[in-house]
Design a protein around this motif. Sequence first.
Motif, PDB file in Angstrom:
ATOM      1  N   THR A 172       0.857  -1.180   0.000  1.00  0.00           N
ATOM      2  CA  THR A 172       0.000   0.000   0.000  1.00  0.00           C
ATOM      3  C   THR A 172       0.894   1.232   0.000  1.00  0.00           C
ATOM      4  O   THR A 172       2.101   1.136   0.249  1.00  0.00           O
ATOM      5  N   LEU A 173       0.277   2.371  -0.258  1.00  0.00           N
ATOM      6  CA  LEU A 173       0.994   3.622  -0.120  1.00  0.00           C
ATOM      7  C   LEU A 173       0.627   4.189   1.235  1.00  0.00           C
ATOM      8  O   LEU A 173      -0.543   4.493   1.494  1.00  0.00           O
ATOM      9  N   GLY A 174       1.611   4.293   2.125  1.00  0.00           N
ATOM     10  CA  GLY A 174       1.365   4.786   3.472  1.00  0.00           C
ATOM     11  C   GLY A 174       0.810   6.200   3.455  1.00  0.00           C
ATOM     12  O   GLY A 174       1.063   6.969   2.523  1.00  0.00           O
ATOM     13  N   THR A 221       5.107   6.938   2.149  1.00  0.00           N
ATOM     14  CA  THR A 221       6.105   5.877   2.068  1.00  0.00           C
ATOM     15  C   THR A 221       5.410   4.548   1.802  1.00  0.00           C
ATOM     16  O   THR A 221       4.410   4.235   2.442  1.00  0.00           O
ATOM     17  N   PRO A 222       5.920   3.742   0.878  1.00  0.00           N
ATOM     18  CA  PRO A 222       5.289   2.439   0.632  1.00  0.00           C
ATOM     19  C   PRO A 222       5.346   1.554   1.877  1.00  0.00           C
ATOM     20  O   PRO A 222       6.257   1.651   2.691  1.00  0.00           O
ATOM     21  N   ARG A 223       4.339   0.688   1.992  1.00  0.00           N
ATOM     22  CA  ARG A 223       4.278  -0.273   3.101  1.00  0.00           C
ATOM     23  C   ARG A 223       3.926  -1.635   2.489  1.00  0.00           C
ATOM     24  O   ARG A 223       3.055  -1.721   1.631  1.00  0.00           O
ATOM     25  N   VAL A 224       4.590  -2.681   2.945  1.00  0.00           N
ATOM     26  CA  VAL A 224       4.260  -4.048   2.527  1.00  0.00           C
ATOM     27  C   VAL A 224       4.038  -4.867   3.789  1.00  0.00           C
ATOM     28  O   VAL A 224       4.881  -4.869   4.688  1.00  0.00           O
ATOM     29  N   VAL A 225       2.894  -5.554   3.839  1.00  0.00           N
ATOM     30  CA  VAL A 225       2.575  -6.382   5.001  1.00  0.00           C
ATOM     31  C   VAL A 225       2.267  -7.809   4.540  1.00  0.00           C
ATOM     32  O   VAL A 225       1.547  -8.007   3.573  1.00  0.00           O
ATOM     33  N   ALA A 279      -8.877  -3.119  13.044  1.00  0.00           N
ATOM     34  CA  ALA A 279      -9.203  -1.698  13.202  1.00  0.00           C
ATOM     35  C   ALA A 279      -7.962  -0.835  13.394  1.00  0.00           C
ATOM     36  O   ALA A 279      -7.892   0.284  12.884  1.00  0.00           O
ATOM     37  N   ARG A 280      -6.961  -1.348  14.105  1.00  0.00           N
ATOM     38  CA  ARG A 280      -5.785  -0.532  14.416  1.00  0.00           C
ATOM     39  C   ARG A 280      -4.610  -0.790  13.487  1.00  0.00           C
ATOM     40  O   ARG A 280      -3.494  -0.346  13.757  1.00  0.00           O
ATOM     41  N   SER A 281      -4.839  -1.465  12.369  1.00  0.00           N
ATOM     42  CA  SER A 281      -3.771  -1.724  11.399  1.00  0.00           C
ATOM     43  C   SER A 281      -3.453  -0.445  10.628  1.00  0.00           C
ATOM     44  O   SER A 281      -4.354   0.198  10.089  1.00  0.00           O
ATOM     45  N   ALA A 282      -2.177  -0.100  10.556  1.00  0.00           N
ATOM     46  CA  ALA A 282      -1.781   1.094   9.796  1.00  0.00           C
ATOM     47  C   ALA A 282      -2.183   0.967   8.332  1.00  0.00           C
ATOM     48  O   ALA A 282      -2.563   1.948   7.695  1.00  0.00           O
ATOM     49  N   TRP A 283      -2.144  -0.251   7.819  1.00  0.00           N
ATOM     50  CA  TRP A 283      -2.471  -0.410   6.402  1.00  0.00           C
ATOM     51  C   TRP A 283      -3.968  -0.269   6.122  1.00  0.00           C
ATOM     52  O   TRP A 283      -4.358  -0.031   4.985  1.00  0.00           O
ATOM     53  N   LEU A 284      -4.817  -0.353   7.137  1.00  0.00           N
ATOM     54  CA  LEU A 284      -6.230  -0.014   6.955  1.00  0.00           C
ATOM     55  C   LEU A 284      -6.353   1.472   6.651  1.00  0.00           C
ATOM     56  O   LEU A 284      -7.087   1.874   5.740  1.00  0.00           O
TER      57      LEU A 284
END
Length: 165
Positions: A24-26, A30-34, A51-56
Amino acid sequence: MPGLTSDDLHAFLTEPGHLLRLGTLGTDGTPRVVPIWFVHRDGAIWFTPRARSAWLDDLRANPAVCATIDESTHPMRKLVARGRAELIHDLGHDDAWRDLYRAIACRYTPERFADAYLADTIDEQRALFRLVLDDSEVSTWRMPIVERGENPLAVWSKQYYHRST
């Protein structure tokens, strides 16, 4: 390098144990990969951020994603899908799709553990997203399979070779 047939792809995506790496694009740019659990159904990859996931937050701000699923043993099957994640159920509607979440958990853990995990985390709200493969840019490949008569040296796509002028 051979791609996966639709039957090969379906078999690969329904085998237990493979992780989805979701890019995802944070919200900070900044890109994020989970690495996450998923299930493949109805031509889509289904996944669930808590609910508390940054990637949400990333998905809410920008649903554009790049998803990869791969294996490190022969034949090293791989899928890359670039598209838009679709929110199907927002937070607080977990009861509407809990059976799907159970199916996801059962892909990665024994059924008894999955049930205990669901019971233990029942109050942790999740959202449900899907990435429809037919609506995405999808690439697949694998190493050649000699037993099928494939050339064992055909490991690079033609696009990676220099052309002589």
